[in-house]
Motif scaffolding. Structure first.
Motif, short mmCIF file in Angstrom:
data_model
loop_
_atom_site.label_atom_id
_atom_site.label_comp_id
_atom_site.label_asym_id
_atom_site.label_seq_id
_atom_site.Cartn_x
_atom_site.Cartn_y
_atom_site.Cartn_z
N THR A 221 32.89 49.06 34.14
CA THR A 221 33.14 48.96 32.85
C THR A 221 33.71 48.05 32.47
OG1 THR A 221 34.38 51.25 33.46
CG2 THR A 221 35.97 50.14 31.99
N ASN A 222 34.07 46.57 32.96
CA ASN A 222 34.20 44.96 32.33
C ASN A 222 32.41 44.74 32.33
OD1 ASN A 222 37.03 44.47 31.73
ND2 ASN A 222 37.40 46.14 33.63
N ARG A 223 31.42 44.80 32.93
CA ARG A 223 30.29 44.01 32.83
C ARG A 223 29.29 43.98 31.60
NH1 ARG A 223 28.43 43.37 38.11
NH2 ARG A 223 29.05 45.03 38.51
N PRO A 224 29.89 44.99 30.97
CA PRO A 224 28.89 44.66 29.41
C PRO A 224 29.64 43.47 28.74
CG PRO A 224 29.30 47.25 29.61
CD PRO A 224 30.22 46.13 30.70
N VAL A 225 30.70 43.58 28.77
CA VAL A 225 31.77 42.16 27.87
C VAL A 225 31.27 41.61 28.76
CG1 VAL A 225 33.45 41.37 27.68
CG2 VAL A 225 33.74 43.86 26.98
N ALA A 226 30.84 40.70 30.43
CA ALA A 226 30.83 39.53 30.81
C ALA A 226 29.36 39.44 30.49
CB ALA A 226 31.22 39.78 32.34
N ASN A 227 28.38 40.26 30.43
CA ASN A 227 27.05 39.59 29.87
C ASN A 227 26.82 39.65 28.69
OD1 ASN A 227 26.13 41.20 32.82
ND2 ASN A 227 25.51 42.99 32.16
N GLN A 228 27.82 40.16 27.60
CA GLN A 228 27.47 39.91 26.13
C GLN A 228 28.02 38.13 26.51
OE1 GLN A 228 30.19 41.85 23.47
NE2 GLN A 228 29.75 41.27 21.82
N LYS A 229 28.93 37.46 26.57
CA LYS A 229 29.27 36.72 26.86
C LYS A 229 28.69 35.74 28.17
CE LYS A 229 34.10 36.96 25.52
NZ LYS A 229 35.37 36.65 26.16
N GLY A 230 27.56 36.06 28.30
CA GLY A 230 27.12 35.31 29.80
C GLY A 230 27.29 35.07 30.82
N PHE A 266 39.76 35.65 27.80
CA PHE A 266 40.16 34.66 27.49
C PHE A 266 39.04 33.20 27.93
CE2 PHE A 266 44.26 36.92 27.43
CZ PHE A 266 44.57 36.40 26.24
N THR A 267 38.17 33.75 28.43
CA THR A 267 36.74 33.00 29.15
C THR A 267 35.50 33.11 28.07
OG1 THR A 267 37.88 32.89 31.18
CG2 THR A 267 35.29 32.88 31.18
N SER A 268 35.40 31.99 27.71
CA SER A 268 33.93 32.08 26.96
C SER A 268 32.82 31.39 28.44
CB SER A 268 34.30 31.10 25.81
OG SER A 268 34.28 30.05 25.99
N MET A 269 32.99 30.73 29.31
CA MET A 269 31.98 30.46 29.93
C MET A 269 32.15 30.14 31.56
SD MET A 269 31.93 26.85 28.16
CE MET A 269 30.53 26.08 29.78
N GLY A 270 31.26 30.45 32.08
CA GLY A 270 31.64 29.98 33.42
C GLY A 270 31.43 31.39 33.97
N ALA A 271 33.05 32.16 34.77
CA ALA A 271 32.79 33.35 35.63
C ALA A 271 33.63 33.51 35.89
CB ALA A 271 31.98 32.01 37.24
N VAL A 272 34.55 34.89 36.24
CA VAL A 272 35.35 35.93 36.47
C VAL A 272 35.47 36.26 37.51
CG1 VAL A 272 37.07 37.76 35.69
CG2 VAL A 272 35.66 36.50 33.59
N THR A 273 35.47 36.69 38.62
CA THR A 273 35.84 37.16 40.05
C THR A 273 36.54 37.45 40.74
OG1 THR A 273 36.27 34.88 40.52
CG2 THR A 273 33.74 35.19 41.14
N LEU A 274 35.86 38.82 41.24
CA LEU A 274 37.76 39.67 41.77
C LEU A 274 37.41 40.01 42.81
CD1 LEU A 274 39.21 42.16 41.78
CD2 LEU A 274 37.86 43.77 41.66
N GLU A 275 38.22 39.24 43.96
CA GLU A 275 38.20 39.52 45.02
C GLU A 275 39.51 40.55 45.96
OE1 GLU A 275 36.60 36.24 47.39
OE2 GLU A 275 35.94 35.55 46.29
N VAL A 276 39.23 41.28 46.78
CA VAL A 276 40.47 42.37 47.48
C VAL A 276 40.17 41.64 48.71
CG1 VAL A 276 40.41 44.27 47.71
CG2 VAL A 276 39.39 43.94 45.92
N TYR A 277 41.38 42.00 49.34
CA TYR A 277 41.43 41.11 51.21
C TYR A 277 42.94 42.47 51.02
CZ TYR A 277 38.92 37.21 50.47
OH TYR A 277 37.97 36.59 49.88
N LYS A 278 42.15 42.73 52.42
CA LYS A 278 43.75 43.30 53.61
C LYS A 278 44.45 41.59 53.95
CE LYS A 278 43.41 45.23 57.67
NZ LYS A 278 43.09 46.16 59.15
N THR A 279 45.57 42.54 53.11
CA THR A 279 46.36 40.76 53.37
C THR A 279 48.33 40.95 54.51
OG1 THR A 279 47.70 41.15 51.06
CG2 THR A 279 46.69 40.05 52.16
N HIS A 280 47.91 42.58 54.07
CA HIS A 280 49.16 42.83 55.98
C HIS A 280 48.69 44.09 56.39
CE1 HIS A 280 53.16 43.82 57.69
NE2 HIS A 280 53.17 43.22 58.46
N GLN A 281 49.39 44.22 56.92
CA GLN A 281 49.17 46.43 58.27
C GLN A 281 50.28 46.73 58.81
OE1 GLN A 281 45.58 48.01 58.52
NE2 GLN A 281 45.99 49.48 59.28
#
Length: 489
Positions: A221-230, A266-281
């Protein structure tokens, strides 16, 4: 006589009504407030206590016994004036003693007409507010429906044109229109969710779903915006995150969408990352934590304090420059809390931001049982190693706490080179070494280590010297690596 005079003076000047009466119910004393409130003038006409409190005291009752039965109790009733109008009062019966007349019955009371009026006014205001809230909810529901219809119409027609168009410039323009429609849909959804949350009508719908497909959907869903901004735009899901979870797929996707779209905005250059961890069970309840990191404008301390409030952004200039309603993060916070979680942010102006959002979901019973079986097998294998004695011990000495000896040597080399690059502020090369360290530690079951390697990489990407050095030292301590230049690993 002096004491009696002092007592009468005290009663006369009391701020409330004081009414004294004898065993036949005849009023023998009215202080100034009582005379004023009741419009009676003592001595001109015989007054009976039941004339003042007809709804409370029966005529010709045993007044002494009545006072004894209710003495000390706070009673709400009405007091009647001479002209038969009445007003609400709070009264208390008691016994008074005068030297010249002996013990008599007395009533101390306060006119509570103003308080009653205030309560009625408050109830009226509450009813008006409730009606206004209902009207607002109805309006928001109707307006969002009315807005969705034209937005969906525009989006559908533009998609049809996009299938027919071949000229690149026109296709690009049509793509921008579709993205604008998507942004409008997000605003509409946030407004509707906000209205539901304020009205207490928001519900979480739990059912099984594939978690990674949920992540992929948010990224797509969000990839087009990221690609557009490089921008560099990628996601990582830890291996121990369950494949199937039980929760609200729509709302979990919405959390990721809100955090990613906010980071991309709010990011015009660089990177945006998503990371998911299991922190408790614990049993079948799993805590998942999302880390969304960007290299954008960052937020100062004052902005962070009001970041999760409704209709609020870090400052007005941000609203003017970047747009938005200020509802996205508020809705995300409410969603996280609905799922028994929380959201936090780490940020500095000019150094980007990291949003961490924890939620709790469930895993199917079969997965819990399977994990228990795996744990039993692991325990048995440990027991076998113990029984094998020195032979097993000799083999185990060849394997270090986090991977093989070769793996640890590689970690030590990369860590030494990373620190050197950070000191020289060669951030491009430092990022490569930080990614190597993160990959080498990915197989570890230690959540703290995974979290620190992730934060180390983000600190390097934001070129934050202090955080990068701090996280590298923490990782070195966890791995028990020796200082750079020391022999061995």
């Amino acid at each position: 006589m002096g004491d009696a005079m002092a007592m009468r003076s005290l009663l006369e000047n009391n701020l409330g009504m004081i009414i004294a009466f004898d065993g036949q119910g005849t009023v023998t004393f009215l202080n100034g407030i009582a005379r004023e409130e009741l419009d009676y003038r003592q001595g001109k006409k015989k007054i009976s206590v039941e004339d003042i409190f007809p709804t409370l005291i029966r005529e010709n009752c045993n007044y002494d016994e009545y006072v004894n039965s209710v003495q000390g109790q706070l009673i709400k009733t009405v007091a009647y004036r001479k002209n038969n109008t009445c007003f609400p009062v709070m009264i208390r019966f008691s016994k008074l003693f005068f030297e010249d007349v002996g013990q008599i019955n007395a009533v101390a009371g306060l006119n509570i007409q103003d308080e009653e009026d205030a309560i009625r006014e408050l109830k009226k205001v509450e009813q008006e507010m409730e009606q206004n809230l209902k009207a607002r909810d109805s309006f928001v529901a109707n307006i969002t429906h009315e807005l969705r219809t034209p937005v969906n119409g525009i989006k559908g027609h533009v998609k049809n044109l996009l299938d027919l168009e071949t000229e690149p410039s026109k296709k690009s323009t049509l793509g921008i229109i579709i993205q604008c429609c998507n942004n409008m849909e997000k605003i509409i959804n946030n407004l509707l969710d906000f209205s539901k949350m304020e009205a207490g009508k928001f519900e979480i719908c739990e059912k099984p779903f594939e978690f990674k497909s949920c992540v992929n959907q948010a990224m797509d869903t969000n990839r087009p915006v990221a690609n557009q901004k490089g921008l560099h735009f990628h996601a990582f899901v830890a291996e121990d995150v369950p494949q199937t979870v039980i929760g609200d797929e729509l709302r979990i996707t919405q959390i990721m969408n809100n955090l990613l779209s906010n980071a991309l905005k709010f990011t015009s250059m660089g990177a945006v990352t998503l990371e998911v961890y299991k922190t408790h069970q614990r049993e079948d309840v799993v805590e998942l934590t999302f880390f969304v990191t960007d290299t954008g404008i960052g937020i100062d301390a004052q902005g962070r304090q009001k970041l999760f409030q409704s209709f609020s952004q870090a400052d007005d200039s941000i609203t003017r420059r970047y747009g938005g309603t200020g509802l996205g993060l508020y809705v995300t916070k409410q969603l996280a809390e609905q799922m028994h979680g929380h959201i936090e942010v780490e940020s500095e102006p000019g150094r980007g931001s990291t949003f961490s959002c924890a939620i709790k979901v469930k895993v199917p019973v079969q997965a819990v049982e399977q994990e228990k079986e795996q744990n039993i097998e692991f325990d048995i294998s440990n027991l076998k190693n113990h029984l094998l004695g020195t032979q097993a011990k000799s083999r185990m000495e060849q394997v270090y706490m986090y991977g093989s000896a070769a793996n640890r040597r590689e970690l030590a080399i990369n860590m030494e080179k990373l620190v050197l690059c950070i000191e020289m502020e060669n951030w491009e090369k430092a990022e490569g070494f930080a990614e190597n360290i993160k990959t080498l530690c990915a197989e570890s079951g230690e959540q703290t280590l995974k979290s620190r390697t992730f934060r180390l990489l983000m600190a390097v990407r934001k070129e934050d010297y202090k955080q990068a050095i701090g996280y590298s030292e923490e990782i070195r301590t966890i791995l028990k690596l020796k200082e750079p230049g020391a022999e061995g690993v």
